[in-house]
Design an enzyme around this catalytic site. Structure first.
Site, PDB file in Angstrom:
ATOM      1  N   SER A 281       0.834  -1.220   0.000  1.00  0.00           N
ATOM      2  CA  SER A 281       0.000   0.000   0.000  1.00  0.00           C
ATOM      3  C   SER A 281       0.857   1.254   0.000  1.00  0.00           C
ATOM      4  O   SER A 281       0.537   2.240  -0.694  1.00  0.00           O
ATOM      5  CB  SER A 281      -0.964  -0.001   1.188  1.00  0.00           C
ATOM      6  OG  SER A 281      -0.291  -0.230   2.393  1.00  0.00           O
ATOM      7  N   HIS A 311      -1.892  -8.898   1.822  1.00  0.00           N
ATOM      8  CA  HIS A 311      -1.586  -7.637   2.535  1.00  0.00           C
ATOM      9  C   HIS A 311      -2.753  -7.331   3.483  1.00  0.00           C
ATOM     10  O   HIS A 311      -3.090  -8.149   4.328  1.00  0.00           O
ATOM     11  CB  HIS A 311      -1.339  -6.553   1.476  1.00  0.00           C
ATOM     12  CG  HIS A 311      -0.794  -5.250   2.000  1.00  0.00           C
ATOM     13  ND1 HIS A 311      -0.167  -5.116   3.193  1.00  0.00           N
ATOM     14  CD2 HIS A 311      -0.790  -3.990   1.443  1.00  0.00           C
ATOM     15  CE1 HIS A 311       0.203  -3.850   3.375  1.00  0.00           C
ATOM     16  NE2 HIS A 311      -0.172  -3.143   2.327  1.00  0.00           N
ATOM     17  N   HIS A 357       5.709 -12.701   7.447  1.00  0.00           N
ATOM     18  CA  HIS A 357       5.932 -11.309   7.030  1.00  0.00           C
ATOM     19  C   HIS A 357       7.150 -11.247   6.115  1.00  0.00           C
ATOM     20  O   HIS A 357       8.083 -12.031   6.255  1.00  0.00           O
ATOM     21  CB  HIS A 357       6.142 -10.396   8.247  1.00  0.00           C
ATOM     22  CG  HIS A 357       5.876  -8.968   7.932  1.00  0.00           C
ATOM     23  ND1 HIS A 357       6.841  -8.127   7.419  1.00  0.00           N
ATOM     24  CD2 HIS A 357       4.738  -8.233   8.012  1.00  0.00           C
ATOM     25  CE1 HIS A 357       6.306  -6.934   7.219  1.00  0.00           C
ATOM     26  NE2 HIS A 357       5.033  -6.967   7.558  1.00  0.00           N
ATOM     27  N   ARG A 366       2.711  -4.983  16.676  1.00  0.00           N
ATOM     28  CA  ARG A 366       1.315  -4.561  16.530  1.00  0.00           C
ATOM     29  C   ARG A 366       0.375  -5.681  16.989  1.00  0.00           C
ATOM     30  O   ARG A 366      -0.734  -5.432  17.439  1.00  0.00           O
ATOM     31  CB  ARG A 366       1.029  -4.175  15.065  1.00  0.00           C
ATOM     32  CG  ARG A 366       1.917  -3.034  14.563  1.00  0.00           C
ATOM     33  CD  ARG A 366       1.758  -2.821  13.068  1.00  0.00           C
ATOM     34  NE  ARG A 366       2.130  -3.990  12.299  1.00  0.00           N
ATOM     35  CZ  ARG A 366       1.997  -4.104  10.974  1.00  0.00           C
ATOM     36  NH1 ARG A 366       1.505  -3.098  10.282  1.00  0.00           N
ATOM     37  NH2 ARG A 366       2.375  -5.206  10.347  1.00  0.00           N
ATOM     38  N   ASP A 412      -2.483  -8.615  11.428  1.00  0.00           N
ATOM     39  CA  ASP A 412      -3.822  -9.033  11.010  1.00  0.00           C
ATOM     40  C   ASP A 412      -4.339 -10.254  11.773  1.00  0.00           C
ATOM     41  O   ASP A 412      -5.529 -10.564  11.718  1.00  0.00           O
ATOM     42  CB  ASP A 412      -3.822  -9.329   9.506  1.00  0.00           C
ATOM     43  CG  ASP A 412      -3.427  -8.105   8.709  1.00  0.00           C
ATOM     44  OD1 ASP A 412      -3.968  -7.028   8.997  1.00  0.00           O
ATOM     45  OD2 ASP A 412      -2.570  -8.212   7.819  1.00  0.00           O
TER      46      ASP A 412
END
Ligand code: CMX
Length: 474
Positions: A281, A311, A357, A366, A412
């Site tokens: 992105s 993603h 990743h 995160r 995610d």
């Protein structure tokens, strides 16, 4: 935490100048800039000063070290998605494989403590992160409040965008609606207008800044309109309150009144914002922006990339996968049954969503911060317990597979579960939330791209035959 590779702005104290000139970069014309104090709440003015200073630094660095060789490229990297290729400048954040993301040198636990929070809240205000990403300085409460006010004042949508959103079919994915609405907002682009009017390129960043702020302001309104149309019978999003922060207005437009959900959203919108420049992105926004496409078009390009399952769409995929798992195995799952389910996913040629990743080699900070939030607010929620069990079971299996470079969870793997807890059950919507947040990072970078006069991006591609000749294989 401090990294060697972070931008020169950030923790470093830069001496303030009383007056300064925008000296330009790469042949850009000089533009005078007005006096600005260190505690000014004028974000654009503060940024102008930072830009002027950083342009000089980059100019000197490039004239001294421009020809210096910084690496080699292998044939595998050319075929392999350019992993590890140092070929982009992104000033806002740096991703360390082991430590995770640093926003202008600050880790997630650090910004969680250091950024101002809302009255009665604990989580950072994402507007504060926007200030930090842009300027490299931690903002004061007054500076953050000033950004919240500007965002609230620009939150309205052009009527043609509302009409368009209201006419989309309900089977058009929320991310397609989001990206299309952003694209259609470019009727408002001040950058496009200024370009058509023939402004000096030294001022491009200023018009990009003006657009970026307005775009960020409008994203919650676009996102909430999509949500209400798809899942709440087209009910009204209500009015923007100019005394509320960006996230509070967003959750109220979505129709959520629980203050804990607003706190979650402040955290969520902060941690999803930026992940240096090479992710799809960020890179897509930068690439399209390098053609001087206006910020609305550039950001929409980034959102089309975020909508991919490898993603940002992975947050939706995780929930779909977990739901399938529950359907097949029931509520309480033994570790052995869970292992079998993971192996079944892998053997059928699919990825385990939320794991792995391209850069990180440890558990994503995160993920960790969302786990901490869950331990505090929803420790007994069965889905959280299941996600924790998956966290225990999946990494050893991915390691056993032998080829996965990072077996640990990414951002995610966790986000959807918390949203479920607060009643946001519509998993196909989750990537839109990611998109609203991502604007803070990629729009900050676009402004810096223009401030540094970065040129149109045009790497060299090769045919296999050409590569073979290059390495002497033919
Ligand atoms: N499950 C199964 N296989 C995986 C895997 C996973 N979670 N992660 C990596 N692999 C596989 C790759 O598909 C690749 O297989 P092939 O050699 O057969 O093609 C191999 O392991 C090596 O891949 P890698 O170098 O470890 O990972 P990449 O840099 O190529 O890809 C990523 C990174 C994120 C696309 C990958 O880990 C993945 O597909 N994860 C699942 C999807 C996901 O969670 N995406 C979200 C990432 C965060 C974000 O951007 O939002």
């Amino acid at each position: 935490m401090k990294y060697n590779s972070v931008s020169h702005i950030g923790r470093r104290v830069v001496p303030l100048m009383d007056r300064f000139l925008f000296e330009g970069y790469g042949g850009l014309a000089a533009v005078p800039v007005r006096h600005i104090s260190a505690d000014s709440t004028d974000l654009k003015g503060v940024l102008a000063k930072k830009i002027s200073e950083h342009q000089k630094r980059v100019k000197e660095f490039r004239s001294a070290y421009g020809p210096k060789v910084i690496g080699e490229i292998t044939v595998d990297q050319v075929y392999g998605g350019m992993r590890g290729l140092k070929s982009l400048v992104t000033e806002t954040s740096y991703l360390d494989p082991d430590e995770g993301i640093a926003f202008r040198g600050y880790s997630i636990p650090e910004i969680r403590k250091a950024l101002p929070s809302a009255a009665g809240g604990e989580e950072p205000l994402p507007e504060g992160l926007y200030w930090l990403l842009l300027t490299g300085d931690l903002p004061s409460e007054a500076q953050v409040k000033a950004v919240s006010k500007i965002l609230a004042s620009h939150a309205d949508l052009p009527s043609h965008v509302v009409t368009m959103l209201n006419n989309f079919p309900s089977n058009l994915h929320p991310m397609s609606q989001f990206s299309a609405a952003v694209t259609a907002c470019n009727t408002e682009s001040l950058f496009a207008k200024a370009y058509t009017d023939g402004v000096n390129k030294a001022t491009y960043w200023e018009h990009t800044f003006d657009d970026s702020l307005r775009l960020i302001a409008k994203l919650p309104t676009i996102a909430a309109t999509i949500y209400r149309n798809l899942y709440r019978d087209g009910s009204s999003i209500g009015a923007i309150d100019t005394n509320k922060d960006w996230s509070a207005n967003f959750t109220s437009m979505l129709g959520y009144n629980d203050p804990k959900f607003t706190e979650l959203m402040r955290l969520y919108l902060t941690i999803h914002s930026d992940h240096e420049g090479g992710n799809v992105s960020a890179h897509a926004t930068h690439l399209v922006g390098s053609a001087l496409s206006d910020p609305y078009l550039s950001f929409a390009a980034g959102m089309n990339g975020l909508a991919g399952p490898l993603h940002g769409l992975a947050n939706q995929e995780v929930l779909l996968w977990v739901t399938k798992l529950q359907k097949e195995l029931g509520g309480e799952v033994s570790d052995d049954k869970l292992k079998d389910f993971v192996w079944k996913t892998l053997k059928s040629g699919q990825v385990v969503p939320g794991y792995g990743h391209a850069v990180l080699r440890k558990t994503d900070p995160r993920y960790i911060v969302q786990r901490e939030f869950s331990l505090k607010h929803l420790p007994d929620y069965p889905l959280f317990k299941l996600v924790s069990q998956i966290f225990k079971v999946v990494p050893p299996i991915l390691l056993e597979l032998g080829k996965v470079k990072n077996p640990w969870p990414n951002v995610d793997a966790h986000s959807g579960v918390i949203l479920q807890y607060f009643g946001m059950k519509e998993m196909s919507y989750y990537t839109v939330l990611f998109g609203v947040s991502r604007a803070l990072g990629v729009m900050s970078s676009l402004i810096w791209d223009r401030a540094l006069g970065l040129p149109i991006e045009r790497p060299k591609s090769m045919t296999t035959e050409g590569l073979q000749k290059l390495v002497g294989a033919t």
